[in-house]
Design an enzyme around this catalytic site. Structure first.
Site, PDB file in Angstrom:
ATOM      1  N   CYS A 173     -10.531  -3.384  -4.662  1.00  0.00           N
ATOM      2  CA  CYS A 173      -9.526  -4.351  -5.122  1.00  0.00           C
ATOM      3  C   CYS A 173     -10.203  -5.599  -5.685  1.00  0.00           C
ATOM      4  O   CYS A 173      -9.736  -6.155  -6.688  1.00  0.00           O
ATOM      5  CB  CYS A 173      -8.576  -4.720  -3.982  1.00  0.00           C
ATOM      6  N   CYS A 210      -4.193   0.639  -2.526  1.00  0.00           N
ATOM      7  CA  CYS A 210      -4.011  -0.622  -1.788  1.00  0.00           C
ATOM      8  C   CYS A 210      -2.919  -1.475  -2.433  1.00  0.00           C
ATOM      9  O   CYS A 210      -2.673  -1.403  -3.645  1.00  0.00           O
ATOM     10  CB  CYS A 210      -5.293  -1.443  -1.815  1.00  0.00           C
ATOM     11  N   CYS A 238     -10.237  -5.258  -0.175  1.00  0.00           N
ATOM     12  CA  CYS A 238     -11.385  -4.333  -0.101  1.00  0.00           C
ATOM     13  C   CYS A 238     -12.222  -4.459  -1.371  1.00  0.00           C
ATOM     14  O   CYS A 238     -11.811  -5.105  -2.349  1.00  0.00           O
ATOM     15  CB  CYS A 238     -10.890  -2.900   0.098  1.00  0.00           C
ATOM     16  N   ASN A 248       0.832  -1.201   0.000  1.00  0.00           N
ATOM     17  CA  ASN A 248       0.000   0.000   0.000  1.00  0.00           C
ATOM     18  C   ASN A 248       0.867   1.251   0.000  1.00  0.00           C
ATOM     19  O   ASN A 248       1.902   1.305   0.660  1.00  0.00           O
ATOM     20  CB  ASN A 248      -1.049   0.013   1.124  1.00  0.00           C
ATOM     21  N   GLU A 263      -2.956  -4.651  -3.154  1.00  0.00           N
ATOM     22  CA  GLU A 263      -3.418  -5.599  -4.179  1.00  0.00           C
ATOM     23  C   GLU A 263      -3.444  -4.951  -5.554  1.00  0.00           C
ATOM     24  O   GLU A 263      -3.056  -5.553  -6.556  1.00  0.00           O
ATOM     25  CB  GLU A 263      -4.835  -6.101  -3.852  1.00  0.00           C
ATOM     26  N   GLU A 277       0.423   5.147   0.644  1.00  0.00           N
ATOM     27  CA  GLU A 277      -0.501   6.171   1.158  1.00  0.00           C
ATOM     28  C   GLU A 277      -0.043   7.563   0.737  1.00  0.00           C
ATOM     29  O   GLU A 277       1.051   7.745   0.200  1.00  0.00           O
ATOM     30  CB  GLU A 277      -0.618   6.028   2.681  1.00  0.00           C
TER      31      GLU A 277
HETATM   32  N1  THU Z   1      -5.289  -1.621   2.433  1.00  0.00           N
HETATM   33  C1  THU Z   1      -4.707  -2.441   1.513  1.00  0.00           C
HETATM   34  O1  THU Z   1      -3.612  -2.148   1.017  1.00  0.00           O
HETATM   35  N2  THU Z   1      -5.358  -3.564   1.156  1.00  0.00           N
HETATM   36  C2  THU Z   1      -6.526  -3.996   1.702  1.00  0.00           C
HETATM   37  O2  THU Z   1      -7.041  -5.021   1.299  1.00  0.00           O
HETATM   38  C3  THU Z   1      -7.153  -3.213   2.770  1.00  0.00           C
HETATM   39  C4  THU Z   1      -6.575  -1.881   3.030  1.00  0.00           C
HETATM   40  C5  THU Z   1      -4.575  -0.415   2.848  1.00  0.00           C
HETATM   41  C6  THU Z   1      -5.182   0.879   2.404  1.00  0.00           C
HETATM   42  C7  THU Z   1      -4.636   1.821   3.451  1.00  0.00           C
HETATM   43  O3  THU Z   1      -3.338   2.240   3.053  1.00  0.00           O
HETATM   44  C8  THU Z   1      -4.508   0.973   4.700  1.00  0.00           C
HETATM   45  O4  THU Z   1      -4.519  -0.368   4.259  1.00  0.00           O
HETATM   46  C9  THU Z   1      -5.623   1.177   5.708  1.00  0.00           C
HETATM   47  O5  THU Z   1      -6.865   1.033   5.133  1.00  0.00           O
END
Ligand code: THU
Length: 161
Positions: A115, A73, A112, A62, A75, A64
């Site tokens: 994704c 994310c 999520c 991920n 994925e 940010e």
């Molecule tokens: N996140 C992912 O990378 N994958 C997921 O399946 C769930 C959430 C990340 C997004 C964000 O940077 C952090 O986790 C918190 O939501």
């Protein structure tokens, strides 16, 4: 009235030892990728690694951003990376692993909704099921394909009916 049910089957393993060496490899790569995540706002570090049918592995994590919705994310970083490098090679599997400040999570973290939508497009595009492998501290869960994770999905056929 017709009742229709959608079933999601989850296979649970105590360790990766029972899985193929390719799947073991992406499990390890998803953990390593999580440790390289850029997640200073959530401190929730996610890693994903995809296996392609040509044997190549691509990982992502991920990313940010101070403008929160601009982040992405793990994925989607991983699968877009793989699809951009090999636009004609099917994705066979994706392993996903998350760490918080206490280490690798005890509970598997499923992808999520956004994704799932992106993973589904890849599954449909290559007409090949993508295994979803959720990696937690002492458990590995496997779902055999993305459509089980996203029933009643919106797909390109809806656009052209
Ligand atoms: N996140 C992912 O990378 N994958 C997921 O399946 C769930 C959430 C990340 C997004 C964000 O940077 C952090 O986790 C918190 O939501």
């Amino acid at each position: 009235m017709i009742k229709k049910e959608h079933i999601t089957t989850v296979y649970e393993y105590d360790s990766a030892a029972d899985l193929s060496s390719d799947l073991q490899k992406i499990i390890i790569e998803s953990k390593e990728a999580a440790l390289r995540a850029y997640a200073p706002y959530s401190n929730f570090n996610v890693g994903a690694a995809v296996l392609l049918s040509n044997g190549e592995v691509f990982s992502g994590n991920n990313q940010e951003n101070a403008a929160y919705p601009s982040g992405l994310c793990a994925e989607r970083v991983a699968i877009f990376y793989a699809n951009s490098k090999y636009p004609n090679v099917p994705v066979l599997a994706i392993a996903i692993c998350a760490f918080n400040k206490n280490g690798i999570l005890k509970t598997p973290v499923p992808p999520c909704g956004s994704c799932r939508q992106v993973l589904l497009e890849s599954e449909i595009r290559f007409k090949t099921p993508i295994k979803i492998i959720l990696v937690a501290q002492q458990t590995i869960q496997i779902i055999e394909n993305v459509s089980e994770l996203l029933p009643l999905s919106f797909q390109k056929d809806n656009l052209f009916e």
